[in-house]
Write a protein that holds these residues in place. Sequence first.
Motif, short mmCIF file in Angstrom:
data_model
loop_
_atom_site.label_atom_id
_atom_site.label_comp_id
_atom_site.label_asym_id
_atom_site.label_seq_id
_atom_site.Cartn_x
_atom_site.Cartn_y
_atom_site.Cartn_z
N THR A 68 49.13 47.57 28.28
CA THR A 68 48.14 48.31 28.80
C THR A 68 47.80 48.08 30.29
N LYS A 69 48.30 47.14 30.90
CA LYS A 69 48.06 46.44 32.37
C LYS A 69 46.80 46.27 32.75
N GLU A 70 45.77 45.82 31.72
CA GLU A 70 44.45 45.68 32.11
C GLU A 70 44.09 44.40 31.15
N ILE A 93 49.28 37.75 37.14
CA ILE A 93 48.60 37.90 38.23
C ILE A 93 47.85 39.15 38.24
N GLY A 94 46.55 39.13 38.50
CA GLY A 94 45.88 40.57 38.41
C GLY A 94 45.27 40.73 39.64
N LYS A 95 44.94 41.98 39.85
CA LYS A 95 43.87 42.36 40.99
C LYS A 95 42.46 42.64 40.42
N VAL A 96 41.54 42.05 41.18
CA VAL A 96 40.08 42.35 40.64
C VAL A 96 39.60 43.73 41.24
N VAL A 97 39.29 44.42 40.31
CA VAL A 97 38.71 45.97 40.66
C VAL A 97 37.43 45.94 40.56
N MET A 98 36.75 45.01 39.72
CA MET A 98 35.10 45.24 39.63
C MET A 98 34.73 43.71 39.08
N VAL A 99 33.66 43.29 39.85
CA VAL A 99 33.07 41.94 39.52
C VAL A 99 31.69 42.44 39.00
N HIS A 100 31.29 41.82 38.00
CA HIS A 100 29.98 41.83 37.15
C HIS A 100 29.36 40.27 37.47
N VAL A 101 28.00 40.37 37.94
CA VAL A 101 27.46 38.97 38.22
C VAL A 101 25.96 39.41 37.80
N ARG A 102 25.48 38.30 36.83
CA ARG A 102 24.11 38.43 36.36
C ARG A 102 23.13 38.37 37.63
N ASP A 103 22.34 39.39 37.49
CA ASP A 103 21.33 39.43 38.77
C ASP A 103 20.81 38.16 39.30
N VAL A 142 29.38 35.98 34.57
CA VAL A 142 30.26 36.50 35.71
C VAL A 142 31.79 37.34 34.95
N GLN A 143 32.10 38.45 35.21
CA GLN A 143 33.11 39.00 34.65
C GLN A 143 33.97 39.72 35.72
N LEU A 144 35.13 39.55 35.62
CA LEU A 144 36.11 40.12 36.60
C LEU A 144 37.02 41.09 35.68
N GLU A 145 36.71 42.54 36.15
CA GLU A 145 37.77 43.31 35.28
C GLU A 145 39.01 43.43 36.52
N CYS A 146 40.22 43.38 35.69
CA CYS A 146 41.52 43.46 36.51
C CYS A 146 42.53 44.25 35.75
N THR A 180 29.45 39.78 21.90
CA THR A 180 29.05 41.12 21.93
C THR A 180 30.10 41.87 23.07
N LYS A 181 30.62 42.95 22.53
CA LYS A 181 31.33 43.83 23.44
C LYS A 181 30.39 44.54 24.51
N GLU A 182 30.92 44.58 25.74
CA GLU A 182 30.36 45.39 26.79
C GLU A 182 31.31 46.06 27.53
N LEU A 183 31.09 47.57 27.59
CA LEU A 183 32.06 48.49 28.13
C LEU A 183 32.36 47.97 29.60
N SER A 184 33.54 48.00 29.94
CA SER A 184 33.89 47.79 31.36
C SER A 184 33.77 49.10 32.23
N GLU A 185 33.46 49.06 33.65
CA GLU A 185 33.54 50.03 34.27
C GLU A 185 34.70 50.74 34.63
N LEU A 186 35.82 50.22 34.90
CA LEU A 186 36.91 50.86 35.48
C LEU A 186 38.13 50.65 34.67
#
Length: 209
Positions: free
Chosen positions: A79-81, A155-165, A132-136, A115-121
Amino acid sequence: MKVQPDTLAWKEAYKLLIGSVVPRPIAFVSTMDRSGDVNLAPFSFFTGICADPMMVCFAPMRKAGEGDKKDTLLNIEETKEFVINIVSEKIAEQMNECATPYAKGTDEFLASGLTKELSELISPPRVKESDVQLECTLDQIVEFGNHEGSGSLVIGKVVMVHVRDELYEDGRINTKKLSPVGRLAGQEYTRATADTFTLIRKTTANEKS
């Protein structure tokens, strides 16, 4: 003493490696195959590469025995993700549960109670309980053999970073609030902020901060 790694059985060389490269951050990697089956597994050969583009890498070793690829690697090849979920102390027990060599097709989210949380991208889900979650997306995979003891560098490119406020302060992550854990040798882990100290790095007149 002096030891040449190529004179050792791979398990003995492995013990030297994980006892020397310490502490190691943990990449808690969630992936999904083409059929939509989800996998969640921890890897302690993990680090950042650069900031622009934001690149990270982790290294899944081949399975003991026949040297088969782990499900995480197979899913990323398909899937490359993938998502790297940072492990804090509050989810250390669940992370350890996901290190169990379950049969292919097992949903480690269900097995661990996470718990599964939907990714953005991307398609693979994030771990909701991770702060902290890194979508790659996959950049490349470098192979180092296909036998037990060998492995791959993902090796992955981070396309979205999620950080608890509550962790994000003035453009930085508060490490003490994150309370990350690190991997040592054997069955040992460490609290990364248990006993910290500060060293101010010297700069030259020509170096930009």
